[in-house]
Design a protein around this motif. Sequence first.
Motif, PDB file in Angstrom:
ATOM      1  N   GLY A   1      24.760  18.467  25.566  1.00  0.00           N
ATOM      2  CA  GLY A   1      24.216  17.893  26.789  1.00  0.00           C
ATOM      3  C   GLY A   1      24.675  16.486  27.119  1.00  0.00           C
ATOM      4  N   TRP A   2      25.658  15.961  26.392  1.00  0.00           N
ATOM      5  CA  TRP A   2      26.056  14.568  26.596  1.00  0.00           C
ATOM      6  C   TRP A   2      26.542  14.293  28.013  1.00  0.00           C
ATOM      7  N   PHE A   3      27.317  15.225  28.575  1.00  0.00           N
ATOM      8  CA  PHE A   3      27.818  14.983  29.932  1.00  0.00           C
ATOM      9  C   PHE A   3      26.711  15.105  30.972  1.00  0.00           C
ATOM     10  N   ALA A   4      25.686  15.877  30.700  1.00  0.00           N
ATOM     11  CA  ALA A   4      24.530  15.892  31.597  1.00  0.00           C
ATOM     12  C   ALA A   4      23.885  14.512  31.638  1.00  0.00           C
ATOM     13  N   HIS A   5      23.826  13.827  30.486  1.00  0.00           N
ATOM     14  CA  HIS A   5      23.316  12.452  30.452  1.00  0.00           C
ATOM     15  C   HIS A   5      24.185  11.541  31.321  1.00  0.00           C
ATOM     16  N   GLN A   6      25.497  11.715  31.210  1.00  0.00           N
ATOM     17  CA  GLN A   6      26.410  10.858  31.977  1.00  0.00           C
ATOM     18  C   GLN A   6      26.261  11.106  33.483  1.00  0.00           C
ATOM     19  N   LEU A   7      26.056  12.368  33.862  1.00  0.00           N
ATOM     20  CA  LEU A   7      25.858  12.683  35.283  1.00  0.00           C
ATOM     21  C   LEU A   7      24.586  12.043  35.802  1.00  0.00           C
ATOM     22  N   GLN A   8      23.554  12.048  34.979  1.00  0.00           N
ATOM     23  CA  GLN A   8      22.318  11.377  35.379  1.00  0.00           C
ATOM     24  C   GLN A   8      22.566   9.882  35.563  1.00  0.00           C
ATOM     25  N   ASP A   9      23.348   9.280  34.660  1.00  0.00           N
ATOM     26  CA  ASP A   9      23.673   7.858  34.784  1.00  0.00           C
ATOM     27  C   ASP A   9      24.528   7.580  36.013  1.00  0.00           C
ATOM     28  N   LEU A  10      25.314   8.561  36.442  1.00  0.00           N
ATOM     29  CA  LEU A  10      26.124   8.402  37.652  1.00  0.00           C
ATOM     30  C   LEU A  10      25.306   8.580  38.919  1.00  0.00           C
ATOM     31  N   GLY A  11      24.023   8.909  38.769  1.00  0.00           N
ATOM     32  CA  GLY A  11      23.119   8.921  39.911  1.00  0.00           C
ATOM     33  C   GLY A  11      22.751  10.274  40.463  1.00  0.00           C
ATOM     34  N   PHE A  12      23.245  11.360  39.869  1.00  0.00           N
ATOM     35  CA  PHE A  12      22.912  12.681  40.401  1.00  0.00           C
ATOM     36  C   PHE A  12      21.423  12.950  40.230  1.00  0.00           C
ATOM     37  N   GLY A  13      20.798  13.405  41.329  1.00  0.00           N
ATOM     38  CA  GLY A  13      19.346  13.552  41.343  1.00  0.00           C
ATOM     39  C   GLY A  13      18.840  14.734  40.551  1.00  0.00           C
ATOM     40  N   ARG A  14      19.636  15.800  40.495  1.00  0.00           N
ATOM     41  CA  ARG A  14      19.227  16.997  39.759  1.00  0.00           C
ATOM     42  C   ARG A  14      20.393  17.468  38.910  1.00  0.00           C
ATOM     43  N   VAL A  15      20.197  17.458  37.600  1.00  0.00           N
ATOM     44  CA  VAL A  15      21.245  17.842  36.660  1.00  0.00           C
ATOM     45  C   VAL A  15      20.694  18.937  35.749  1.00  0.00           C
ATOM     46  N   ARG A  16      21.456  20.019  35.605  1.00  0.00           N
ATOM     47  CA  ARG A  16      21.057  21.115  34.718  1.00  0.00           C
ATOM     48  C   ARG A  16      22.225  21.480  33.805  1.00  0.00           C
ATOM     49  N   GLY A  17      21.900  21.894  32.587  1.00  0.00           N
ATOM     50  CA  GLY A  17      22.909  22.320  31.653  1.00  0.00           C
ATOM     51  C   GLY A  17      22.660  23.740  31.190  1.00  0.00           C
ATOM     52  N   PHE A  18      23.756  24.490  30.997  1.00  0.00           N
ATOM     53  CA  PHE A  18      23.677  25.871  30.512  1.00  0.00           C
ATOM     54  C   PHE A  18      24.645  26.033  29.346  1.00  0.00           C
ATOM     55  N   ASP A  19      24.216  26.776  28.334  1.00  0.00           N
ATOM     56  CA  ASP A  19      25.101  27.061  27.209  1.00  0.00           C
ATOM     57  C   ASP A  19      24.737  28.418  26.621  1.00  0.00           C
ATOM     58  N   ALA A  20      25.758  29.117  26.125  1.00  0.00           N
ATOM     59  CA  ALA A  20      25.544  30.460  25.590  1.00  0.00           C
ATOM     60  C   ALA A  20      24.872  30.445  24.223  1.00  0.00           C
ATOM     61  N   ARG A  21      24.988  29.356  23.486  1.00  0.00           N
ATOM     62  CA  ARG A  21      24.457  29.291  22.126  1.00  0.00           C
ATOM     63  C   ARG A  21      23.039  28.709  22.117  1.00  0.00           C
ATOM     64  N   ALA A  22      22.127  29.420  21.471  1.00  0.00           N
ATOM     65  CA  ALA A  22      20.734  28.969  21.400  1.00  0.00           C
ATOM     66  C   ALA A  22      20.626  27.631  20.671  1.00  0.00           C
ATOM     67  N   ASP A  23      21.425  27.429  19.616  1.00  0.00           N
ATOM     68  CA  ASP A  23      21.332  26.165  18.880  1.00  0.00           C
ATOM     69  C   ASP A  23      21.845  24.996  19.705  1.00  0.00           C
ATOM     70  N   HIS A  24      22.828  25.226  20.567  1.00  0.00           N
ATOM     71  CA  HIS A  24      23.281  24.154  21.452  1.00  0.00           C
ATOM     72  C   HIS A  24      22.169  23.733  22.401  1.00  0.00           C
ATOM     73  N   VAL A  25      21.476  24.695  22.961  1.00  0.00           N
ATOM     74  CA  VAL A  25      20.374  24.384  23.879  1.00  0.00           C
ATOM     75  C   VAL A  25      19.274  23.620  23.140  1.00  0.00           C
ATOM     76  N   GLU A  26      18.965  24.057  21.930  1.00  0.00           N
ATOM     77  CA  GLU A  26      17.959  23.366  21.117  1.00  0.00           C
ATOM     78  C   GLU A  26      18.365  21.917  20.868  1.00  0.00           C
ATOM     79  N   HIS A  27      19.634  21.714  20.494  1.00  0.00           N
ATOM     80  CA  HIS A  27      20.115  20.359  20.220  1.00  0.00           C
ATOM     81  C   HIS A  27      20.168  19.516  21.489  1.00  0.00           C
TER      82      HIS A  27
END
Length: 252
Positions: free
Chosen positions: A70-96
């Motif tokens: 989710g690191w790039f989702a953090h960066q998008l939030q810092d760039l000012g995007f009002g709504r940011v969502r992340g998707f990943d196929a791996r359950a452990d990635h989503v957990e992390h």
Amino acid sequence: MTDVEARCLARQWFYPFRLASGQVVPTYPPPEVAPVHTTRLAMLSEAVQSHFGDLPRETLAAIDLACHEGWFAHQLQDLGFGRVRGFDARADHVEHARLAAAGCGRDLPFEQADVHALDAAATGRADLVLCLGLIYHLENPVGALRTAHALTAEGGLCLVETQVAPNLSGPLDYGHHTFVKPMMGNFAIVDETEETHGPETSTTGICLVPSLEALLWVLRKVGFRDVRVLPVPADGYEQLRYGKRVMVAARR
């Protein structure tokens, strides 16, 4: 120290998250690989500024496909995007990713979903769609790019970053020597079948890596316009500087 912060500091990460307390989590990429993060971010930031300019970004939505931690989702939030969502196929990635967001004091939603299973009607479209480090780990990269196009709002931007293979071009006999078709590019097959347990590898093991020419051609064929390869900072990560990886901006 909070329990969440302790959990964040107790494991090694792919990305250098700075927690709400100011501490930076331990990471496992070797020093020579770590610059891939800052190089991608610099290229992403420049592309976002070029495309969206002075538009109020709090009104804009972004989707990070194969978001990993989710690191790039953090960066998008810092760039000012009002709504940011992340998707990943791996359950452990989503957990992390959820753990990192909590440790950094961020409100970010992450969901488990394979890129091929996402449907624009149900998911909704976004002004910016990230597809970083994904398609060269897939056995159906064209399908993933079709999904990325479907998820990109009209007039929006999709950023695709990938390893690329050497290109093949020229005529190809297509059933008979009198019927010849030009090759528009190619995909190289890479075997990751013994590595599917790895956090930065394929989930199926069969990987089709596009040549740059194939990537650009497919992006246009699935419907993107103004497809262009982004410039790399002079001090950028070596794979991007030498054209072994590329980041491409594609406007819908």
